[in-house]
Write a protein that holds these residues in place. Structure first.
Motif, PDB file in Angstrom:
ATOM      1  N   PRO A  75       0.433  -1.391  -0.322  1.00  0.00           N
ATOM      2  CA  PRO A  75      -0.409  -0.384  -0.693  1.00  0.00           C
ATOM      3  C   PRO A  75       0.817   1.536   0.019  1.00  0.00           C
ATOM      4  N   ILE A  76       0.854   1.967  -1.337  1.00  0.00           N
ATOM      5  CA  ILE A  76       0.987   3.372  -1.130  1.00  0.00           C
ATOM      6  C   ILE A  76       0.316   4.690  -0.565  1.00  0.00           C
ATOM      7  N   ASN A  77       0.151   5.247   0.325  1.00  0.00           N
ATOM      8  CA  ASN A  77      -0.706   5.984   0.763  1.00  0.00           C
ATOM      9  C   ASN A  77       0.287   7.090   0.781  1.00  0.00           C
ATOM     10  N   LEU A  78      -0.877   7.874  -0.024  1.00  0.00           N
ATOM     11  CA  LEU A  78       0.239   9.262   0.266  1.00  0.00           C
ATOM     12  C   LEU A  78      -0.551  10.445   0.894  1.00  0.00           C
ATOM     13  N   GLN A  79       0.039  11.802   1.365  1.00  0.00           N
ATOM     14  CA  GLN A  79      -1.313  13.125   1.697  1.00  0.00           C
ATOM     15  C   GLN A  79      -0.850  13.563   0.018  1.00  0.00           C
ATOM     16  N   ASN A  80      -2.657  14.410   0.355  1.00  0.00           N
ATOM     17  CA  ASN A  80      -2.488  15.564  -1.041  1.00  0.00           C
ATOM     18  C   ASN A  80      -1.566  17.082  -0.928  1.00  0.00           C
ATOM     19  N   ALA A  81      -1.372  17.230   0.549  1.00  0.00           N
ATOM     20  CA  ALA A  81      -0.570  18.191   1.869  1.00  0.00           C
ATOM     21  C   ALA A  81      -0.455  17.576   2.996  1.00  0.00           C
ATOM     22  N   GLY A  82       0.673  18.863   2.682  1.00  0.00           N
ATOM     23  CA  GLY A  82       1.301  18.865   4.275  1.00  0.00           C
ATOM     24  C   GLY A  82       2.286  17.079   4.741  1.00  0.00           C
ATOM     25  N   THR A  83       2.578  16.816   3.473  1.00  0.00           N
ATOM     26  CA  THR A  83       3.752  15.116   3.881  1.00  0.00           C
ATOM     27  C   THR A  83       4.896  15.826   4.555  1.00  0.00           C
ATOM     28  N   PRO A  84       5.683  15.240   5.357  1.00  0.00           N
ATOM     29  CA  PRO A  84       6.736  15.411   6.028  1.00  0.00           C
ATOM     30  C   PRO A  84       7.527  15.021   5.530  1.00  0.00           C
ATOM     31  N   ASN A  85       9.025  15.510   5.743  1.00  0.00           N
ATOM     32  CA  ASN A  85      10.631  14.674   5.059  1.00  0.00           C
ATOM     33  C   ASN A  85      10.596  14.734   3.961  1.00  0.00           C
ATOM     34  N   LEU A  86       9.958  16.216   2.957  1.00  0.00           N
ATOM     35  CA  LEU A  86      10.269  16.233   1.593  1.00  0.00           C
ATOM     36  C   LEU A  86      11.671  16.722   1.652  1.00  0.00           C
ATOM     37  N   SER A  87      12.670  16.099   0.583  1.00  0.00           N
ATOM     38  CA  SER A  87      13.882  16.927  -0.050  1.00  0.00           C
ATOM     39  C   SER A  87      13.329  18.673  -0.653  1.00  0.00           C
ATOM     40  N   ILE A  88      14.362  19.177  -0.128  1.00  0.00           N
ATOM     41  CA  ILE A  88      14.610  20.368  -1.135  1.00  0.00           C
ATOM     42  C   ILE A  88      14.411  21.097  -2.274  1.00  0.00           C
ATOM     43  N   LYS A  89      14.193  21.294  -3.048  1.00  0.00           N
ATOM     44  CA  LYS A  89      13.541  21.979  -4.120  1.00  0.00           C
ATOM     45  C   LYS A  89      14.472  21.389  -5.324  1.00  0.00           C
ATOM     46  N   GLN A  90      14.048  20.400  -6.004  1.00  0.00           N
ATOM     47  CA  GLN A  90      14.929  19.139  -6.982  1.00  0.00           C
ATOM     48  C   GLN A  90      15.337  20.588  -8.339  1.00  0.00           C
ATOM     49  N   LYS A  91      16.033  20.758  -9.629  1.00  0.00           N
ATOM     50  CA  LYS A  91      16.329  20.563 -10.691  1.00  0.00           C
ATOM     51  C   LYS A  91      15.865  19.581 -11.404  1.00  0.00           C
ATOM     52  N   GLY A  92      15.848  19.662 -12.807  1.00  0.00           N
ATOM     53  CA  GLY A  92      15.550  17.904 -13.306  1.00  0.00           C
ATOM     54  C   GLY A  92      16.750  17.760 -14.092  1.00  0.00           C
ATOM     55  N   SER A  93      18.078  18.561 -14.150  1.00  0.00           N
ATOM     56  CA  SER A  93      19.333  18.395 -14.474  1.00  0.00           C
ATOM     57  C   SER A  93      19.631  17.955 -13.201  1.00  0.00           C
TER      58      SER A  93
END
Length: 686
Positions: A75-93
């Motif tokens: 089961p992969i239970n995602l959240q639409n908002a407020g997800t903790p422990n996300l990384s910094i913003k990453q670039k496609g490169s």
């Protein structure tokens, strides 16, 4: 010579007879045809492969399935908002490439006028998906590279190697390069959006050779990302590279960095100031020093205005003893190591020593790079680095680095051998027969120079990882990555959530297990709390029959083929699967074969936004060989008369004798055969 044995004299006489026959007795040329799906020749049973390692067909045995069995319905239970422990913003490169400086003339092109078309196409694939590409030109060979005046290097080349002056454990040759190397890089950037890292020579610091700074800043301009200030300085001292004394430490490196800035100012070597503000350090390999040992010197605070990036280099393990270890050295067994590349836990252990530094870098507002890495240093491991194992490994490794707040990772390629193409010379410590002559871990490899007229490029396992990673992250530069760890999740089935502005948009699902029965396929049941699931989702698969497969992998049914088969463009028709969702249960179940990888697009916007630029491919604009370069269908040519050049310059594959009449049929001598392999031109239209 009078004591020469009779068999030797007979063989020598026979050879001379054949040679004279070729020169004097025959003016004919023979072309042997073979179908594209057949080998030109075969090896007798029991024979050992003796060619370059990158093309060695030897495969390993897939590791056994784990016992007890692991969780495969996940089961992969995602959240639409407020997800903790996300990384910094990453670039496609994020996923970039590191090219050993000494092989840039193989990979990029001969000079600024003759650029390698497959390289352009390979970069264009990434740019289309990510918006840009980061490429580092450097490595050990940058450390003593000298920029020389125009005209010093002859024959239109951009660099030369001093093969008699190799140094260090890796037998690195000193280089001389011309400004045209930098112009070639700039011309590449003008065609595809490639941005570059370079390095300042660091073996000699009194004085530094600073010529590369004004030249690169002038020629590359905004396409220059930065200058590496030292390559693995924690390996400078004895017993590693041997370019410093045994007491050399982080404070010594700090002093050399300061000396660099002083000398730049004293010599006026950076008139624009761009070079001094784009330095990269400390670039350690975590060999003798830890990153914290460098931070504790005050390095970042002292040089805050000069440091554009903080960086380290790390391979999971090395295979240097296989090449440089000498008699009695313990050489790693790839079959034993294979399971270590098929588990997510290996990545978390490898990156654990850097988590403090990625957090520290954020407090200093500095991006943190993995400046050089691959499956293994000194050429990688046969059967691992050149198999689907490496594809899955590099993709998982890159995703874990993105989740761990690295800002980019450069995967290294070293050309036609582990000596970075220095070739066998009398100064090398080992006999030629003992040298592994290819870099099997390379994301892509140009053919050997003497085969470039009839062989195309070989796209390696890790390039597929780069292509897929570009689609995972996309071009928005706002992507955040989450290592989805839940109770009971196996290390053989890592999962990542991909977010844009806090909202889940894609899911990356990996299956390291190798089971053709289907019993260990992953069944991922995806839901999103706080959002309505769509009626269906789109899925792209990265596939191979087994983890030890070599070449022929597919990404959404497209491939770069096997050895010598690629011009840098994907072949085949793209196939994107549509998976219907359970709108009542608000779940979507996506199956991932063992082995394999799936990228799930949770909405149409997430599917379309992974295209960063219009598709662009390149055709050849110059020919380096004009004889035996047929462009007709092999199936037609194989049943035609190859000797038609007498009637028309492009009517045949065999050149007529210069003194023969147009209708003459020259005698055939069966002492030599030219094997004609007909390939499509790089510039064929899409």
């Amino acid at each position: 010579m009078g004591s020469e044995p009779l068999p030797s004299r007979l063989l020598r006489s026979l050879f001379l007879f054949f040679l004279l026959s070729l020169i004097c007795g025959s003016q004919a040329e023979i072309t042997v045809y073979h179908d594209n799906n057949q080998a030109a020749f075969t090896t007798a049973p029991g024979a050992s492969y003796t060619g370059p390692h990158a093309y060695d067909p030897t495969s390993l045995t897939p590791p056994p399935l784990p016992t007890p069995t692991v969780l495969t319905t996940i089961p992969i239970n995602l959240q639409n908002a407020g997800t903790p422990n996300l990384s910094i913003k990453q670039k496609g490169s994020f996923f970039g490439f590191s090219i050993e400086m000494s092989v840039t003339n193989q990979v990029l092109g001969k000079n600024s006028s003759l650029i390698q078309v497959p390289f352009l196409n390979l970069m264009a694939n990434i740019v289309q998906r990510a918006g840009s590409v980061m490429v580092r030109v450097g490595g050990n060979t940058q450390e003593s590279a000298k920029l020389v005046d125009d005209g010093v290097i002859k024959n239109g080349r951009v660099l030369t190697k001093d093969l008699t002056g190799v140094t260090g454990r890796t037998q690195t040759p000193p280089l001389e390069f011309s400004r045209d190397l930098l112009y070639m890089m700039r011309n590449v950037s003008g065609l595809v959006n490639v941005h570059w890292f370079l390095g300042i020579p660091w073996f000699v610091t009194q004085p530094f050779d600073l010529k590369i700074i004004p030249a690169a800043t002038e020629i590359l301009g905004d396409y220059l990302l930065g200058f590496q200030a030292g390559n693995e300085p924690d390996m400078y001292s004895i017993p590693s590279h041997g370019h410093r004394n045994s007491s050399y430490g982080p404070y010594d490196y700090l002093g050399e960095f300061s000396d660099l800035l002083t000398q730049i100012d004293a010599t006026g070597s950076d008139p624009t100031g761009q070079g001094k503000s784009k330095l990269i350090g400390p670039n350690i390999a975590n060999f003798a020093w830890t990153p914290e040992m460098v931070w504790d010197t005050g390095f970042v605070d002292q040089f805050n205005d000069n440091l554009a990036y903080l960086a380290v280099e790390k391979y999971p393990r090395d295979n240097c003893n296989a090449t440089f270890g000498g008699p009695g050295a313990i050489v790693a067994d790839p079959q034993t190591l294979l399971p270590l590349y098929l588990t997510h836990d290996a990545h978390t252990q490898l990156l654990q020593p850097y988590l403090n530094s990625t957090m520290y870098a954020q407090t200093k507002n500095k991006p943190f790079l993995m400046f050089e890495t691959n499956t293994g240093s000194c050429g990688g491991f046969l059967g691992i680095s050149d198999s689907f194992t490496a594809t899955l490994w590099a993709l998982d490794y890159a995703l874990e680095m993105a989740h761990s707040n690295f800002s980019g990772a450069m995967f290294h390629l070293g050309g036609q051998n582990v000596f970075y193409n220095v070739g066998p010379t009398p100064s090398l410590p080992l006999p030629f027969s003992s040298l592994p002559l290819l870099f099997p871990a390379s994301p892509f490899t140009s053919p050997p120079t003497n085969q470039s007229s009839f062989h195309q490029w070989t796209v390696g396992a890790i390039y597929y990882s780069a292509l897929v990673m570009a689609e995972i992250i996309g071009p928005s530069n706002n992507t955040q990555v989450l290592n989805y760890g839940v109770a009971g999740l196996s290390s053989f089935t890592p999962i990542y959530g991909i977010y844009e502005n806090g909202t889940p948009v894609r899911v990356a699902i990996m299956n390291y297990l190798d089971d053709p029965t289907g019993a260990n396929d992953v069944h991922a049941i995806i839901s999103i709390a706080g959002a309505t699931m769509p009626s269906s989702v789109k899925v792209k698969y990265l596939a191979a029959k087994t983890v030890v497969q070599k070449g022929g992998y597919t990404w959404a049914n497209q491939t770069f083929g096997g050895n010598f088969e690629s011009d840098g463009r994907l072949m085949g028709t793209e196939e994107i699967q549509t998976v219907n969702c359970d709108t009542t249960a608000q779940t979507c179940t996506v199956d991932v074969p063992a082995p394999g990888f799936a990228l799930v697009f949770l909405n149409d916007d997430a599917f379309t936004e992974d295209k960063g630029a219009p598709s662009m491919t390149f055709a050849t604009t110059a020919y380096t060989k004009t004889h035996n370069t047929a462009t007709v269908d092999p199936s037609v040519l194989s049943t035609s008369n190859g000797f038609r050049k007498a009637d028309h310059p492009i009517g045949g594959t065999s050149k007529p004798p210069s003194a023969a009449p147009r209708t003459a049929q020259a005698p055939l001598i069966a002492v030599g055969v030219v094997i004609g392999t007909i390939v499509a031109m790089l510039g064929r239209a899409l």
